[in-house]
Design an enzyme around this catalytic site. Sequence first.
Site, PDB file in Angstrom:
ATOM      1  N   SER A 170      79.650  40.454  41.240  1.00 20.09           N
ATOM      2  CA  SER A 170      80.516  40.431  40.760  1.00 20.09           C
ATOM      3  C   SER A 170      81.821  41.285  39.426  1.00 20.09           C
ATOM      4  CB  SER A 170      80.542  38.725  39.945  1.00 20.09           C
ATOM      5  OG  SER A 170      81.791  37.579  40.008  1.00 20.09           O
ATOM      6  N   ASP A 211      80.488  36.817  47.169  1.00 19.09           N
ATOM      7  CA  ASP A 211      79.994  36.934  45.919  1.00 19.09           C
ATOM      8  C   ASP A 211      78.401  37.041  45.151  1.00 19.09           C
ATOM      9  OD1 ASP A 211      78.984  35.999  42.977  1.00 19.09           O
ATOM     10  OD2 ASP A 211      80.815  36.173  42.199  1.00 19.09           O
TER      11      ASP A 211
END
Length: 256
Positions: free
Chosen positions: A45, A157
């Site tokens: 991320s 993610d």
Amino acid sequence: MAKWDSSKKVGLALGGGVVLGAAHVGVLRAIHELGIKVDIVTGTSIGAFVAALYAFDKSWDQIEQIAMDLEWIDTAGLALSQYGLLSNQKLGVIVRNLIGDVKFSDSKIKLGMVASDVVTGERVKLTRGNVAEGVMASSCIPGVFNPVHIKSKLLIDGGLLENVPIMLAREMGAETIIAVDLFTASHSHRAPDNLVDLLLNTYYSAMINAARPYNQYADWLITPDLSEFNLLNTDQIPALIHTGYRTAMKMLSESH
């Protein structure tokens, strides 16, 4: 805490956490001031974004300036679909503007990222191909951003599977691992102001419990106390950088 061994390959694993990722910049400053050579850097991320800049020779103070200039909303554009509210195509543009349209194999420091396959639920290691696409995929928070297509995979993610990519650093050859977890057990979420806030709070609450068991595999685990900060307010960036720096210096200088 083990004694520092400079003969071993050092891996740096940077976790996710939206704006809290500014704390990573402070950790990079501490690493620079202590003269620690990083051989491998991994990120998930926002950690993937910082890792990419670092791997392509951006210094901590250059990354600090980038963080100061960047608004969270700059990385996103409205793109309503059946998969998400926003697109993070703008993030890909930002990465390309900062380091070029580069491949993982071009990096000065060995680079890796973690994403998740939205179809199979499997962890996906990103160590080849286009770096900007890798950052977009690793930063694609489910429900907020549309998934990113890379080859035949639909990626989001990697936070629920490996928010602090310690195991990836180990798999890439790191013998000593410095890891940065932006979420301590005491981290508190403020009441959400909007749908994006709600989705982020829900996602990261689930992620904290799912990802924490991997932390035991780090040699040095840096966990700055970010409990007073929220996930989206960019006004906090200077304080976040300072908190990351102070925590990293205290831990790393004791053993280095």
